[in-house]
Design a protein around this motif. Structure first.
Motif, PDB file in Angstrom:
ATOM      1  N   ALA A 221     -16.132  35.233 -25.713  1.00  0.00           N
ATOM      2  CA  ALA A 221     -14.996  35.920 -25.086  1.00  0.00           C
ATOM      3  C   ALA A 221     -14.334  35.016 -24.055  1.00  0.00           C
ATOM      4  O   ALA A 221     -14.871  33.963 -23.680  1.00  0.00           O
ATOM      5  CB  ALA A 221     -15.459  37.211 -24.417  1.00  0.00           C
ATOM      6  N   ILE A 222     -13.178  35.461 -23.620  1.00  0.00           N
ATOM      7  CA  ILE A 222     -12.436  34.823 -22.529  1.00  0.00           C
ATOM      8  C   ILE A 222     -12.120  35.929 -21.525  1.00  0.00           C
ATOM      9  O   ILE A 222     -11.753  37.035 -21.930  1.00  0.00           O
ATOM     10  CB  ILE A 222     -11.109  34.219 -23.028  1.00  0.00           C
ATOM     11  CG1 ILE A 222     -11.354  33.259 -24.180  1.00  0.00           C
ATOM     12  CG2 ILE A 222     -10.347  33.565 -21.883  1.00  0.00           C
ATOM     13  CD1 ILE A 222     -11.073  33.877 -25.530  1.00  0.00           C
ATOM     14  N   SER A 223     -12.265  35.635 -20.245  1.00  0.00           N
ATOM     15  CA  SER A 223     -11.817  36.606 -19.252  1.00  0.00           C
ATOM     16  C   SER A 223     -10.828  35.936 -18.311  1.00  0.00           C
ATOM     17  O   SER A 223     -10.932  34.735 -18.019  1.00  0.00           O
ATOM     18  CB  SER A 223     -13.000  37.197 -18.479  1.00  0.00           C
ATOM     19  OG  SER A 223     -13.690  36.211 -17.753  1.00  0.00           O
ATOM     20  N   LEU A 224      -9.870  36.742 -17.860  1.00  0.00           N
ATOM     21  CA  LEU A 224      -8.755  36.226 -17.056  1.00  0.00           C
ATOM     22  C   LEU A 224      -8.504  37.150 -15.886  1.00  0.00           C
ATOM     23  O   LEU A 224      -8.680  38.374 -16.006  1.00  0.00           O
ATOM     24  CB  LEU A 224      -7.477  36.176 -17.910  1.00  0.00           C
ATOM     25  CG  LEU A 224      -7.546  35.429 -19.236  1.00  0.00           C
ATOM     26  CD1 LEU A 224      -6.384  35.847 -20.116  1.00  0.00           C
ATOM     27  CD2 LEU A 224      -7.515  33.930 -18.992  1.00  0.00           C
ATOM     28  N   PRO A 225      -8.054  36.607 -14.764  1.00  0.00           N
ATOM     29  CA  PRO A 225      -7.598  37.496 -13.681  1.00  0.00           C
ATOM     30  C   PRO A 225      -6.323  38.201 -14.124  1.00  0.00           C
ATOM     31  O   PRO A 225      -5.448  37.583 -14.739  1.00  0.00           O
ATOM     32  CB  PRO A 225      -7.337  36.527 -12.522  1.00  0.00           C
ATOM     33  CG  PRO A 225      -7.064  35.217 -13.164  1.00  0.00           C
ATOM     34  CD  PRO A 225      -7.894  35.180 -14.417  1.00  0.00           C
ATOM     35  N   VAL A 226      -6.232  39.491 -13.847  1.00  0.00           N
ATOM     36  CA  VAL A 226      -5.009  40.202 -14.256  1.00  0.00           C
ATOM     37  C   VAL A 226      -3.839  39.717 -13.388  1.00  0.00           C
ATOM     38  O   VAL A 226      -4.029  39.293 -12.240  1.00  0.00           O
ATOM     39  CB  VAL A 226      -5.184  41.726 -14.137  1.00  0.00           C
ATOM     40  CG1 VAL A 226      -6.302  42.211 -15.028  1.00  0.00           C
ATOM     41  CG2 VAL A 226      -5.431  42.131 -12.685  1.00  0.00           C
ATOM     42  N   ALA A 227      -2.660  39.775 -13.961  1.00  0.00           N
ATOM     43  CA  ALA A 227      -1.474  39.306 -13.240  1.00  0.00           C
ATOM     44  C   ALA A 227      -1.252  40.137 -11.977  1.00  0.00           C
ATOM     45  O   ALA A 227      -1.332  41.372 -12.007  1.00  0.00           O
ATOM     46  CB  ALA A 227      -0.255  39.392 -14.155  1.00  0.00           C
ATOM     47  N   ALA A 228      -0.987  39.446 -10.872  1.00  0.00           N
ATOM     48  CA  ALA A 228      -0.721  40.121  -9.604  1.00  0.00           C
ATOM     49  C   ALA A 228       0.711  40.671  -9.603  1.00  0.00           C
ATOM     50  O   ALA A 228       1.553  40.274 -10.416  1.00  0.00           O
ATOM     51  CB  ALA A 228      -0.903  39.136  -8.447  1.00  0.00           C
ATOM     52  N   ALA A 229       0.963  41.581  -8.681  1.00  0.00           N
ATOM     53  CA  ALA A 229       2.324  42.104  -8.543  1.00  0.00           C
ATOM     54  C   ALA A 229       3.275  40.951  -8.229  1.00  0.00           C
ATOM     55  O   ALA A 229       3.010  40.144  -7.335  1.00  0.00           O
ATOM     56  CB  ALA A 229       2.361  43.143  -7.420  1.00  0.00           C
ATOM     57  N   GLY A 230       4.353  40.857  -8.968  1.00  0.00           N
ATOM     58  CA  GLY A 230       5.327  39.794  -8.754  1.00  0.00           C
ATOM     59  C   GLY A 230       4.994  38.483  -9.426  1.00  0.00           C
ATOM     60  O   GLY A 230       5.772  37.529  -9.350  1.00  0.00           O
ATOM     61  N   GLU A 231       3.846  38.405 -10.086  1.00  0.00           N
ATOM     62  CA  GLU A 231       3.462  37.162 -10.760  1.00  0.00           C
ATOM     63  C   GLU A 231       4.363  36.906 -11.965  1.00  0.00           C
ATOM     64  O   GLU A 231       4.750  37.841 -12.681  1.00  0.00           O
ATOM     65  CB  GLU A 231       2.000  37.255 -11.203  1.00  0.00           C
ATOM     66  CG  GLU A 231       1.498  36.014 -11.944  1.00  0.00           C
ATOM     67  CD  GLU A 231      -0.014  36.038 -12.129  1.00  0.00           C
ATOM     68  OE1 GLU A 231      -0.712  36.580 -11.257  1.00  0.00           O
ATOM     69  OE2 GLU A 231      -0.485  35.509 -13.151  1.00  0.00           O
ATOM     70  N   ARG A 232       4.684  35.635 -12.213  1.00  0.00           N
ATOM     71  CA  ARG A 232       5.499  35.250 -13.358  1.00  0.00           C
ATOM     72  C   ARG A 232       4.765  34.197 -14.169  1.00  0.00           C
ATOM     73  O   ARG A 232       4.123  33.307 -13.607  1.00  0.00           O
ATOM     74  CB  ARG A 232       6.850  34.695 -12.907  1.00  0.00           C
ATOM     75  CG  ARG A 232       7.723  35.723 -12.202  1.00  0.00           C
ATOM     76  CD  ARG A 232       8.188  36.807 -13.157  1.00  0.00           C
ATOM     77  NE  ARG A 232       9.057  37.796 -12.528  1.00  0.00           N
ATOM     78  CZ  ARG A 232       8.627  38.910 -11.937  1.00  0.00           C
ATOM     79  NH1 ARG A 232       7.325  39.172 -11.916  1.00  0.00           N
ATOM     80  NH2 ARG A 232       9.478  39.747 -11.382  1.00  0.00           N
ATOM     81  N   GLN A 233       4.865  34.309 -15.490  1.00  0.00           N
ATOM     82  CA  GLN A 233       4.177  33.394 -16.393  1.00  0.00           C
ATOM     83  C   GLN A 233       5.151  32.950 -17.484  1.00  0.00           C
ATOM     84  O   GLN A 233       5.815  33.798 -18.096  1.00  0.00           O
ATOM     85  CB  GLN A 233       2.968  34.084 -17.031  1.00  0.00           C
ATOM     86  CG  GLN A 233       1.970  34.648 -16.019  1.00  0.00           C
ATOM     87  CD  GLN A 233       0.839  35.431 -16.661  1.00  0.00           C
ATOM     88  OE1 GLN A 233       0.736  35.515 -17.887  1.00  0.00           O
ATOM     89  NE2 GLN A 233      -0.024  36.022 -15.827  1.00  0.00           N
TER      90      GLN A 233
END
Length: 277
Positions: A169-181
């Motif tokens: 598996a892969i785990s990631l931090p969830v996107a913060a408020a206002g985050e852009r990718q």
């Protein structure tokens, strides 16, 4: 050319798969989507005596939300990554990347775990996971362990996975408020590997920049990110180009790839600023 392989076994669960690998004497190869492995075996870039098929193992596919972490099973196919609502909300970079990966037939078979384990330096998902600060989950004879994406990719087709281990598996931090990718890449034709590509993540805590198809592995450009944190785009482009040592080949020269990376960074920043204007 035909693949060099002596046998095939379908694992019923993860422990069965690990046992099959252990009994193969180091000559087992894990078969997930097969889109990279089978091609590599046909070209004799990878050989083995036993294909260990893990495609029927429950629990290695799909996305789940655990607090502030998004976990994605290794067998989640590219197309599923592209349409999963949890991934779209919490790691939209992955969904954007799917549109750049090969063609529909490959996206319907290839898996995100397979792409990371294959570690092609021109592939999108490894750079995405690096830009997002992901963690790679691995199971082996000695139990489970976790490896930060920054320590996972070692060289061309080489990762921190050891003999007898399986990426689960892969785990990631969830996107913060206002985050852009954002992901941007340049390829000669739609579906081709990129001549150069770039992932940009802008968080309240700072920027993260990862470049692919510009070296033996995806590269986390820390100097460029630091300059972006200070609002200095020209300095970020200069830092990025200094951090890269891309190859020259029949597709592009090193100088052209370095130039492209700078152009892609400017475009990615413009895209993010356009979203927030």
């Amino acid at each position: 050319m035909k693949a060099s392989v002596g046998g095939y076994a379908r694992a019923t669960d993860l422990r069965h798969a690990l046992d099959l690998l252990a009994r193969s004497g180091g000559m087992g190869r894990v078969l997930a989507g097969g889109q990279s492995l089978v091609a590599a075996m046909n070209m004799r870039l990878s050989t083995g005596d036993l294909l260990v098929d893990i495609t029927r193992i429950d629990g290695l596919r799909g996305a789940t939300l655990n607090g502030d972490r998004l976990r994605i099973g290794a067998l989640t196919r590219h197309a599923e990554v592209g349409r999963d609502p949890l991934i779209a909300t919490h790691a939209p970079l992955l969904g954007q990347a799917v549109g750049h990966i090969a063609h529909a037939a490959i996206r319907n078979r290839g898996t995100i775990g397979g792409a990371l384990a294959h570690a092609d330096p021109a592939a999108e998902f490894p750079a995405c996971v690096l830009a997002l600060g992901g963690t790679i989950h691995i199971e082996g004879p000695e139990g489970a362990r976790e490896v930060a994406a920054e320590d996972f990719f070692i060289d061309v087709f080489e990762t921190a996975i050891e003999e007898g281990e399986i990426l689960t598996a892969i785990s990631l931090p969830v996107a913060a408020a206002g985050e852009r990718q954002v992901i941007r890449e340049t390829a000669r034709r739609s579906g081709d590997y990129a001549l150069a590509g770039l992932c940009l993540v802008r968080r309240p805590s700072g920027h993260r920049v990862a470049v692919f198809s510009a070296g033996p592995r995806p590269i986390l450009a820390k100097g460029a990110a630091a300059a972006l944190d200070e609002g200095k785009l020209d300095d970020a482009v200069a830092a990025l180009q200094d951090e890269l040592d891309p190859p020259s080949d029949t597709q592009a020269s090193a100088a052209y790839r370095r130039h492209l990376a700078g152009v892609l960074l400017r475009r990615a920043v413009a895209d993010i600023e356009g979203e927030t204007a």
